[in-house]
Write a protein that holds these residues in place. Structure first.
Motif, PDB file in Angstrom:
ATOM      1  N   GLY A 105       0.797  -1.212   0.000  1.00 49.43           N
ATOM      2  CA  GLY A 105       0.000   0.000   0.000  1.00 49.43           C
ATOM      3  C   GLY A 105       0.832   1.266   0.000  1.00 49.43           C
ATOM      4  O   GLY A 105       2.039   1.259  -0.265  1.00 49.43           O
ATOM      5  N   ARG A 106       0.174   2.350   0.350  1.00 51.17           N
ATOM      6  CA  ARG A 106       0.838   3.640   0.382  1.00 51.17           C
ATOM      7  C   ARG A 106       0.107   4.553   1.365  1.00 51.17           C
ATOM      8  O   ARG A 106      -1.053   4.324   1.714  1.00 51.17           O
ATOM      9  CB  ARG A 106       0.849   4.285  -1.013  1.00 51.17           C
ATOM     10  CG  ARG A 106      -0.531   4.640  -1.528  1.00 51.17           C
ATOM     11  CD  ARG A 106      -0.533   4.914  -3.033  1.00 51.17           C
ATOM     12  NE  ARG A 106       0.184   6.116  -3.394  1.00 51.17           N
ATOM     13  CZ  ARG A 106      -0.375   7.323  -3.496  1.00 51.17           C
ATOM     14  NH1 ARG A 106      -1.659   7.472  -3.223  1.00 51.17           N
ATOM     15  NH2 ARG A 106       0.330   8.354  -3.871  1.00 51.17           N
ATOM     16  N   SER A 107       0.799   5.564   1.828  1.00 51.47           N
ATOM     17  CA  SER A 107       0.185   6.600   2.655  1.00 51.47           C
ATOM     18  C   SER A 107       0.738   7.935   2.227  1.00 51.47           C
ATOM     19  O   SER A 107       1.863   8.027   1.723  1.00 51.47           O
ATOM     20  CB  SER A 107       0.478   6.348   4.150  1.00 51.47           C
ATOM     21  OG  SER A 107       1.874   6.348   4.389  1.00 51.47           O
ATOM     22  N   ASN A 108      -0.067   8.968   2.395  1.00 53.76           N
ATOM     23  CA  ASN A 108       0.445  10.307   2.062  1.00 53.76           C
ATOM     24  C   ASN A 108      -0.090  11.333   3.056  1.00 53.76           C
ATOM     25  O   ASN A 108      -1.195  11.200   3.594  1.00 53.76           O
ATOM     26  CB  ASN A 108       0.094  10.696   0.625  1.00 53.76           C
ATOM     27  CG  ASN A 108      -1.383  10.936   0.427  1.00 53.76           C
ATOM     28  OD1 ASN A 108      -2.187  10.006   0.434  1.00 53.76           O
ATOM     29  ND2 ASN A 108      -1.750  12.201   0.257  1.00 53.76           N
ATOM     30  N   PHE A 109       0.727  12.332   3.327  1.00 56.85           N
ATOM     31  CA  PHE A 109       0.387  13.391   4.277  1.00 56.85           C
ATOM     32  C   PHE A 109       1.259  14.594   3.972  1.00 56.85           C
ATOM     33  O   PHE A 109       2.137  14.549   3.107  1.00 56.85           O
ATOM     34  CB  PHE A 109       0.575  12.913   5.725  1.00 56.85           C
ATOM     35  CG  PHE A 109       1.861  12.171   5.959  1.00 56.85           C
ATOM     36  CD1 PHE A 109       3.019  12.841   6.294  1.00 56.85           C
ATOM     37  CD2 PHE A 109       1.911  10.788   5.829  1.00 56.85           C
ATOM     38  CE1 PHE A 109       4.203  12.173   6.502  1.00 56.85           C
ATOM     39  CE2 PHE A 109       3.093  10.099   6.029  1.00 56.85           C
ATOM     40  CZ  PHE A 109       4.239  10.799   6.372  1.00 56.85           C
ATOM     41  N   ILE A 110       1.026  15.670   4.691  1.00 58.01           N
ATOM     42  CA  ILE A 110       1.746  16.916   4.455  1.00 58.01           C
ATOM     43  C   ILE A 110       2.777  17.134   5.564  1.00 58.01           C
ATOM     44  O   ILE A 110       2.463  17.048   6.749  1.00 58.01           O
ATOM     45  CB  ILE A 110       0.780  18.122   4.399  1.00 58.01           C
ATOM     46  CG1 ILE A 110      -0.262  17.905   3.299  1.00 58.01           C
ATOM     47  CG2 ILE A 110       1.554  19.418   4.157  1.00 58.01           C
ATOM     48  CD1 ILE A 110       0.314  17.799   1.901  1.00 58.01           C
ATOM     49  N   GLY A 111       4.008  17.409   5.153  1.00 53.65           N
ATOM     50  CA  GLY A 111       5.071  17.714   6.098  1.00 53.65           C
ATOM     51  C   GLY A 111       5.218  19.224   6.271  1.00 53.65           C
ATOM     52  O   GLY A 111       4.309  19.998   5.954  1.00 53.65           O
ATOM     53  N   GLN A 112       6.357  19.646   6.796  1.00 52.47           N
ATOM     54  CA  GLN A 112       6.631  21.057   6.991  1.00 52.47           C
ATOM     55  C   GLN A 112       8.008  21.398   6.445  1.00 52.47           C
ATOM     56  O   GLN A 112       8.844  20.520   6.214  1.00 52.47           O
ATOM     57  CB  GLN A 112       6.571  21.423   8.481  1.00 52.47           C
ATOM     58  CG  GLN A 112       5.200  21.234   9.117  1.00 52.47           C
ATOM     59  CD  GLN A 112       5.135  21.805  10.530  1.00 52.47           C
ATOM     60  OE1 GLN A 112       5.683  22.867  10.790  1.00 52.47           O
ATOM     61  NE2 GLN A 112       4.464  21.100  11.426  1.00 52.47           N
ATOM     62  N   GLN A 113       8.213  22.687   6.252  1.00 59.15           N
ATOM     63  CA  GLN A 113       9.490  23.145   5.732  1.00 59.15           C
ATOM     64  C   GLN A 113      10.588  22.955   6.779  1.00 59.15           C
ATOM     65  O   GLN A 113      10.464  23.370   7.929  1.00 59.15           O
ATOM     66  CB  GLN A 113       9.399  24.624   5.348  1.00 59.15           C
ATOM     67  CG  GLN A 113      10.630  25.158   4.646  1.00 59.15           C
ATOM     68  CD  GLN A 113      10.388  26.569   4.119  1.00 59.15           C
ATOM     69  OE1 GLN A 113       9.247  26.948   3.876  1.00 59.15           O
ATOM     70  NE2 GLN A 113      11.467  27.317   3.962  1.00 59.15           N
ATOM     71  N   GLY A 114      11.672  22.313   6.380  1.00 58.13           N
ATOM     72  CA  GLY A 114      12.738  21.995   7.317  1.00 58.13           C
ATOM     73  C   GLY A 114      13.558  23.187   7.766  1.00 58.13           C
ATOM     74  O   GLY A 114      14.202  23.138   8.823  1.00 58.13           O
ATOM     75  N   ASP A 115      13.534  24.258   6.990  1.00 56.86           N
ATOM     76  CA  ASP A 115      14.351  25.425   7.344  1.00 56.86           C
ATOM     77  C   ASP A 115      13.902  26.088   8.639  1.00 56.86           C
ATOM     78  O   ASP A 115      14.650  26.865   9.236  1.00 56.86           O
ATOM     79  CB  ASP A 115      14.316  26.456   6.208  1.00 56.86           C
ATOM     80  CG  ASP A 115      14.960  25.928   4.943  1.00 56.86           C
ATOM     81  OD1 ASP A 115      15.782  24.990   5.048  1.00 56.86           O
ATOM     82  OD2 ASP A 115      14.640  26.441   3.850  1.00 56.86           O
ATOM     83  N   ASP A 116      12.666  25.806   9.083  1.00 54.11           N
ATOM     84  CA  ASP A 116      12.154  26.425  10.309  1.00 54.11           C
ATOM     85  C   ASP A 116      12.628  25.716  11.571  1.00 54.11           C
ATOM     86  O   ASP A 116      12.383  26.195  12.684  1.00 54.11           O
ATOM     87  CB  ASP A 116      10.616  26.433  10.297  1.00 54.11           C
ATOM     88  CG  ASP A 116      10.058  27.262   9.143  1.00 54.11           C
ATOM     89  OD1 ASP A 116      10.745  28.200   8.723  1.00 54.11           O
ATOM     90  OD2 ASP A 116       8.940  26.956   8.684  1.00 54.11           O
ATOM     91  N   TYR A 117      13.307  24.579  11.415  1.00 54.81           N
ATOM     92  CA  TYR A 117      13.702  23.794  12.573  1.00 54.81           C
ATOM     93  C   TYR A 117      14.875  24.465  13.285  1.00 54.81           C
ATOM     94  O   TYR A 117      15.849  24.864  12.652  1.00 54.81           O
ATOM     95  CB  TYR A 117      14.095  22.376  12.159  1.00 54.81           C
ATOM     96  CG  TYR A 117      13.822  21.342  13.220  1.00 54.81           C
ATOM     97  CD1 TYR A 117      12.583  20.727  13.320  1.00 54.81           C
ATOM     98  CD2 TYR A 117      14.809  20.987  14.140  1.00 54.81           C
ATOM     99  CE1 TYR A 117      12.311  19.777  14.300  1.00 54.81           C
ATOM    100  CE2 TYR A 117      14.555  20.037  15.120  1.00 54.81           C
ATOM    101  CZ  TYR A 117      13.306  19.439  15.193  1.00 54.81           C
ATOM    102  OH  TYR A 117      13.038  18.507  16.164  1.00 54.81           O
ATOM    103  N   PRO A 118      14.811  24.623  14.632  1.00 54.05           N
ATOM    104  CA  PRO A 118      15.889  25.317  15.347  1.00 54.05           C
ATOM    105  C   PRO A 118      17.175  24.493  15.379  1.00 54.05           C
ATOM    106  O   PRO A 118      17.149  23.264  15.401  1.00 54.05           O
ATOM    107  CB  PRO A 118      15.320  25.498  16.758  1.00 54.05           C
ATOM    108  CG  PRO A 118      14.291  24.431  16.896  1.00 54.05           C
ATOM    109  CD  PRO A 118      13.709  24.224  15.529  1.00 54.05           C
TER     110      PRO A 118
END
Length: 374
Positions: A105-118
């Protein structure tokens, strides 16, 4: 961006990283784990802003470099029910859509921009470094961790004190009622140094170190520390302040020495504690020649219990009270078959040491007594 990776390896690393995440964060991005793909290496980072844990693993067929963040619960829950197999992760760098393809199967979702990580805490000027075998570090942390405090007024007591000298490394922890002093003679430094490792990174290290080999490289300055292991790097903010003079509270002249089987004493304590006062957990030790009587009572509920244990003692008969749960914690953190209780009188601290010290180790634990109603 696309890459292939082992489902089990990725999930195990993510579950370990998630231990440093806080349940509530001031920054939403700190609910996430940072993924950084570069030259066929996947670097994973988790942080609560004060403690940061990083690990790196190999991936296959990576077609680009990039960084993105995924909410930890989302990615871990989606992977932990997948059996061991190679999975393919597709990332849209513009929309941050993430698609995981696996065998059925497969799954999909939305991540976030990595540049915001401290970024993790950096080590500044005046850096010092020591190397400690991972099993030695694990033993030192495991034996001391239970004795750390939760004291808002004295934050220096809320961690493990690393006291490094040309002769040894001493792990120290105390909450004012109990104290652990564990000297490791195999670790030393020409330049004396010290730092206080907070409880949370200490717990994280305890969980990780059992699966690590080789040496742990610890670099630290006045404010931060970085512990480099084979598969992980932990960075954390240290507890600032001066640790109390722990040697001054350890009695050196307790005249009465009791040698007793550790497992037998733990068993007796656990059984009589059932009948102790729940508010105090007070246990009385009555010590006579060749015999120790362990007893507890709860006057409010008219319950009591006592057990007799053989011991090696030839001094003056005496009685002393301890908080039973603390005494069990101390005995459980030792490994020797027999322990020695060094006592003076019912009002002075008792010292507990293994009858046989482990190689290159000098372990001592101290417990303050409780008043007996006699």
């Amino acid at each position: 961006m696309r890459f292939n990776v082992s489902s089990t390896t990725l999930c195990n690393r993510l579950q370990t990283l998630s231990r440093v995440l806080a349940s509530k964060n001031s920054l939403q991005i700190l609910d996430c784990i940072l993924f950084e793909l570069e030259d066929g290496k996947l670097r994973l980072t988790a942080s609560d802003s004060e403690t940061t844990l990083v690990t790196t693993l190999d991936v296959q067929e990576a077609d680009a470099n990039g960084r993105f963040a995924i909410k930890a619960t989302t990615i871990i829950n989606s992977l932990k029910e997948i059996s061991e197999q190679p999975i393919t992760i597709d990332v849209n760098n513009e929309s941050h859509e993430i698609i995981i393809n696996y065998q059925n199967g497969r799954s999909n979702f939305i991540g976030q921009q990595g540049d915001d990580y401290p970024a993790a805490q950096s080590i500044g000027e005046g850096t010092q470094q020591i190397a400690i075998a991972t099993d030695v570090l694990l033993g030192g942390i495991s034996r001391a961790l239970f004795a750390t405090a939760d004291d808002e007024l004295r934050p220096v007591m809320n961690g493990i004190y690393f006291d490094i000298t040309p002769e040894d490394l001493t792990f120290v922890a105390s909450d004012g009622h109990k104290l652990v002093r564990n000297r490791c003679l195999s670790v030393h430094s020409e330049q004396p140094a010290a730092f206080i490792l907070p409880k949370k990174p200490a717990k994280t290290l305890k969980d990780i170190l059992a699966r690590e080999t080789g040496d742990a490289i610890i670099r630290f300055d006045d404010r931060n520390a970085q512990i480099q292991l084979e598969n992980y790097t932990l960075s954390c903010r240290l507890i600032e302040g001066r640790y109390p003079n722990y040697m001054s509270v350890i009695p050196s002249d307790n005249p009465f020495h009791v040698t007793i089987d550790r497992a037998a004493l733990i068993g007796a304590l656990r059984r009589v504690l059932v009948f102790a006062s729940t508010s105090t957990s007070l246990v009385k030790l009555r010590i006579d020649v060749g015999n120790m009587t362990v007893s507890a009572q709860d006057i409010d509920f008219s319950t009591s219990a006592e057990e007799h244990i053989l011991c090696d003692y030839s001094g003056t008969p005496m009685s002393i009270g301890f908080k039973g749960t603390f005494l069990i914690d101390i005995l459980s953190s030792m490994a020797s078959q027999e322990v020695i209780l060094e006592l003076a009188d019912p009002s002075r601290a008792g010292v507990i040491i293994p009858a046989e010290q482990e190689e290159n180790e000098d372990l001592l634990m101290l417990l303050m007594p409780m008043m007996l109603n006699e």
